[in-house]
Design a protein around this motif. Structure first.
Motif, short mmCIF file in Angstrom:
data_model
loop_
_atom_site.label_atom_id
_atom_site.label_comp_id
_atom_site.label_asym_id
_atom_site.label_seq_id
_atom_site.Cartn_x
_atom_site.Cartn_y
_atom_site.Cartn_z
N VAL A 1 0.87 -1.17 0.00
CA VAL A 1 0.00 0.00 0.00
C VAL A 1 0.91 1.22 0.00
O VAL A 1 1.66 1.45 0.95
CB VAL A 1 -0.91 0.02 1.24
N LEU A 2 0.86 2.00 -1.07
CA LEU A 2 1.70 3.19 -1.18
C LEU A 2 1.00 4.38 -0.53
O LEU A 2 -0.17 4.64 -0.81
CB LEU A 2 2.01 3.49 -2.64
N SER B 1 6.32 -2.26 8.25
CA SER B 1 4.99 -2.14 8.83
C SER B 1 3.92 -2.65 7.87
O SER B 1 4.04 -2.51 6.65
CB SER B 1 4.71 -0.68 9.18
N ASN B 2 2.87 -3.22 8.44
CA ASN B 2 1.77 -3.77 7.65
C ASN B 2 0.44 -3.22 8.11
O ASN B 2 0.29 -2.76 9.25
CB ASN B 2 1.72 -5.30 7.79
N PRO C 1 1.98 -4.98 3.25
CA PRO C 1 3.08 -4.06 3.60
C PRO C 1 2.76 -2.62 3.20
O PRO C 1 2.01 -2.37 2.24
CB PRO C 1 4.27 -4.62 2.82
N ILE C 2 3.34 -1.68 3.96
CA ILE C 2 3.13 -0.25 3.71
C ILE C 2 4.44 0.37 3.26
O ILE C 2 5.51 0.08 3.82
CB ILE C 2 2.66 0.46 5.00
N ALA D 1 -3.11 3.03 6.31
CA ALA D 1 -1.64 3.07 6.24
C ALA D 1 -1.11 4.46 6.58
O ALA D 1 -0.10 4.60 7.27
CB ALA D 1 -1.20 2.65 4.84
N ALA D 2 -1.80 5.50 6.10
CA ALA D 2 -1.38 6.87 6.41
C ALA D 2 -1.48 7.14 7.91
O ALA D 2 -0.61 7.80 8.50
CB ALA D 2 -2.25 7.87 5.64
N ALA D 3 -2.53 6.62 8.55
CA ALA D 3 -2.69 6.79 10.00
C ALA D 3 -1.57 6.07 10.76
O ALA D 3 -1.06 6.58 11.77
CB ALA D 3 -4.05 6.28 10.44
N LEU D 4 -1.17 4.89 10.28
CA LEU D 4 -0.08 4.17 10.93
C LEU D 4 1.24 4.91 10.79
O LEU D 4 2.05 4.94 11.74
CB LEU D 4 0.04 2.77 10.33
#
Length: 413
Positions: free
Chosen positions: A39-40, A65-66, A72-73, A297-300
């Motif tokens: 995830v980009l 991170s996933n 995967p991020i 993903a952005a929040a992580l």
């Protein structure tokens, strides 16, 4: 030269510089390390945060991170000044998944122009006060750190060479050369003018568009701007030019505390204006129109920035942490001119109407622009990045008058 010719000349120059550099660096771009199924997360940040963010992004990507679904991020970062970013959005540039401007007013300005997707999920990740960066020896000759200096003091010294020579002892040139970023493109640039308005009104409450129309305000801004010798398209450009070209080029410039401290090794110090100043809170805002897994993903990634490791890294780049229990270490120390008890007066956040009004005032108050624009022509800029740089340069030139001047400097890493 007409404005259209100016724009065409800039495009041609950037194209030639990029072509020359890319020809020498074909194959340098590295796309390895991005998992095929990742995830980009595309992030745009104000340029003042870019040094920290580059390190933070590298550390996050290395952490594997996933998402909750074990995807995967991978984060990709780009530095763009807040005003320039809104201009880019209005020119139909793809919206990033996470935007980190200087302050919330830029989020509101984007919404006012129809880009509302960043308004509802924002969180500050670091702070930095707006200061006047000044060469240490010059500041000491003017009484720093014991004698406080203000916005109006520095503007008056830049406007009056005889007073400057008297107070500085005549050892630092015939006049104080002063600069700040472009108020239409940079949060620090707009903050400079708004701080002048606050100072002229002697108030800490947010100034209004009506305040900006008052004669004393317009006179104060006009006097300050008449003394400005040059403008820059970003705080990064400004501090790097100041450091590399020395006191004869610029004696003082408006930027954020972290720009001064991280980039100057103590040779340039932050002056905290006695009238007060603004604090950049750098809200990290998730694009609510992004796909659900991208928002996750952005929040992580934002959580990582606010983690102990992320905040300690921010401090190492001279940013004040958003998490207040983070230990404060070098370079946020007195050796670098930092006073963590400053600023004692903090101006309240302006609204969108005040931002529009002060930008309009600048167009009438400013001198003709003499701008230096740094252009990254490294191999890693191939493709969309160089296209975005050309677009940004052209959009910048569109805001210039026929008598304005621009110097292009290409660099490659």
């Amino acid at each position: 030269m007409t404005l259209l010719k100016n724009i065409r000349a800039v495009w041609l120059m950037i194209g030639l510089l990029a072509a020359t550099t890319f020809a020498c660096q074909l194959g340098d771009a590295d796309s390895e390390g991005i998992p095929d199924d990742a995830v980009l997360v595309n992030v745009v940040t104000s340029t003042s945060l870019e040094p920290w963010m580059q390190t933070a992004v590298a550390n996050f990507n290395d952490s594997s991170s996933n998402t909750r679904g074990e995807t995967p991020i991978y984060v990709i970062i780009r530095g763009v000044e807040s005003g320039q970013f809104i201009t880019n959005l209005s020119a139909d540039e793809p919206a990033p998944d996470l935007w980190i401007p200087d302050s919330p007013v830029w989020v509101n300005l984007a919404a006012d122009q129809g880009h509302t997707s960043y308004q509802h999920n924002c969180q500050s990740v670091a702070t930095s006060p707006l200061v006047i960066g000044m060469w240490r020896e010059l500041a000491e000759s003017l009484g720093w750190p014991g004698f406080p200096l203000g916005w109006l003091d520095v503007g008056s010294l830049a406007q009056d060479p005889s007073a400057y020579q008297y107070y500085s002892g005549g050892e630092y040139g015939d006049q104080l050369r002063l600069s700040h970023p472009h108020p239409g493109l940079s949060g620090a640039g707009a903050g400079t003018l708004l701080a002048l308005v606050q100072s002229a009104q002697a108030k800490t409450d947010a100034v209004t568009a009506d305040d900006i129309q008052k004669p004393i305000v317009q006179a104060s801004v006009g006097a300050f701007e008449s003394a400005v010798s040059s403008f820059a398209n970003s705080t990064n450009t400004l501090v790097n030019n100041m450091r590399e070209r020395g006191p004869s080029y610029l004696g003082a410039a408006v930027m954020y505390e972290n720009d001064v401290v991280y980039n100057s090794n103590g040779d340039i110090v932050p002056i905290y204006p006695l009238e007060g100043t603004f604090i950049a809170t750098h809200p990290a805002c998730i694009n609510q129109e992004a796909a659900a897994d991208v928002q996750e993903a952005a929040a992580l990634f934002r959580d990582y920035l606010l983690s102990e490791a992320g905040q300690e890294t921010a401090v190492s780049f001279a940013l004040r942490p958003a998490y207040l229990k983070t230990p404060i270490t070098t370079p946020l120390t007195i050796e670098f001119g930092v006073d963590l008890n400053q600023p004692t007066v903090i101006f309240n956040e302006p609204n969108v109407d005040a931002l529009y009004a002060v930008q309009d005032l600048w167009q009438t108050a400013r001198k003709d622009v003499n701008l230096v624009m740094l252009l990254d022509t490294s191999g890693s800029m191939r493709g969309g990045k160089i296209d975005n740089m050309r677009d940004a340069a052209a959009q910048f030139v569109e805001q210039m008058g026929d008598e304005d001047k621009i110097t292009l400097i290409a660099f490659s890493t």
